[in-house]
Design an enzyme around this catalytic site. Sequence first.
Site, PDB file in Angstrom:
ATOM      1  N   GLY A  12       0.665  -1.200  -0.052  1.00  0.00           N
ATOM      2  CA  GLY A  12      -0.081  -0.053  -0.252  1.00  0.00           C
ATOM      3  C   GLY A  12       0.714   1.430   0.019  1.00  0.00           C
ATOM      4  O   GLY A  12       0.357   2.393  -0.750  1.00  0.00           O
ATOM      5  N   LYS A 185      -2.467 -14.918 -10.438  1.00  0.00           N
ATOM      6  CA  LYS A 185      -1.533 -14.316  -9.261  1.00  0.00           C
ATOM      7  C   LYS A 185      -1.777 -15.402  -8.192  1.00  0.00           C
ATOM      8  O   LYS A 185      -0.537 -15.668  -7.544  1.00  0.00           O
ATOM      9  CB  LYS A 185      -2.283 -13.113  -8.932  1.00  0.00           C
ATOM     10  CG  LYS A 185      -1.550 -12.494  -7.691  1.00  0.00           C
ATOM     11  CD  LYS A 185      -0.031 -12.500  -7.999  1.00  0.00           C
ATOM     12  CE  LYS A 185       0.639 -11.539  -6.661  1.00  0.00           C
ATOM     13  NZ  LYS A 185       0.313 -10.357  -6.506  1.00  0.00           N
TER      14      LYS A 185
END
Length: 309
Positions: A12, A185
């Site tokens: 983040g 992923k």
Amino acid sequence: MKIAIIGAGAMGSLFGGRLALAGEEVWLLDVWEEHVRAINDKGLAIAAADRDIVARPKATTRLEDIGTAELVIVFVKSTATAKAAETALSLLGPDTAVLTLQNGYGNAEAIAAAVGAGRVIAGTTAQGATLLGPGRIMHGGSGETHIGELGGGLTARLEKIAACLTRAGIQTVADDNVASLIWGKLIVNVGINALTGITGLKNGELAEHDETRQVLALAVEEAVRVADAAGVKLPYGDPVEKVLAVAVATAQNRSSMLQDLSGGRMTEIEAINGALVREGERYGVATPVNRVLTLLIKALEKLPRENRP
């Protein structure tokens, strides 16, 4: 673009820092007060192979400081996804999109249950980052980011978000098949995360030892059989070589699972190898290697921090 990022951990902070450097209005929302204070006081230090840079996103522990955003990016651990989705509700304007680039399987669906499927964009990223301390991260490796509408298809907002991320130095591709992205992923994480957590190796070191290469291949091959049974077409040709390539591309990165174990925290194993085991049961595909990896990580979670990798 006004962007709110829920979860200012390594990833983040990396995305928030890069977007702030590109001129976007970025808000990082996190519960870690020392990290938030360090970012606001001194900026966010990003250590990279070529140079160190300092970005200046805004950071807060108070949701009410942010107001509404044009884009909300969820970067919390999968165990906190449902709570983050509820938090996102306070950031929504009429056209706000909510993007998840989290590890694991099922995050997009959990977010959609709270904010509505029409707002959700899911994606994957091969970027790597490590949290070094309050206000400091290391950019451990680069790779493409792919994003797609939860309902499929290409849209103007998808292209706009991809362009915004690319301008920030995060090469991003808009994709029309999100299921393929998420499974692609998931299989990368299945091959890397648990194995690094158990061994204590960095990502790139998995490719340097024949033994870890073999275990990685066995785990990935199981995952491919489950994806085939689910009718999912993966976004790459040779899954084992793809996972090894990602490991090498993020060679200096300590995986999020290894970071969690080292930090004495719970991991996302149930959303990665554990999710693969559950999907295997659903489709009648045996997954003994991933079951063992899951059990070993869960056993490590019970150890005192000083006895973990």
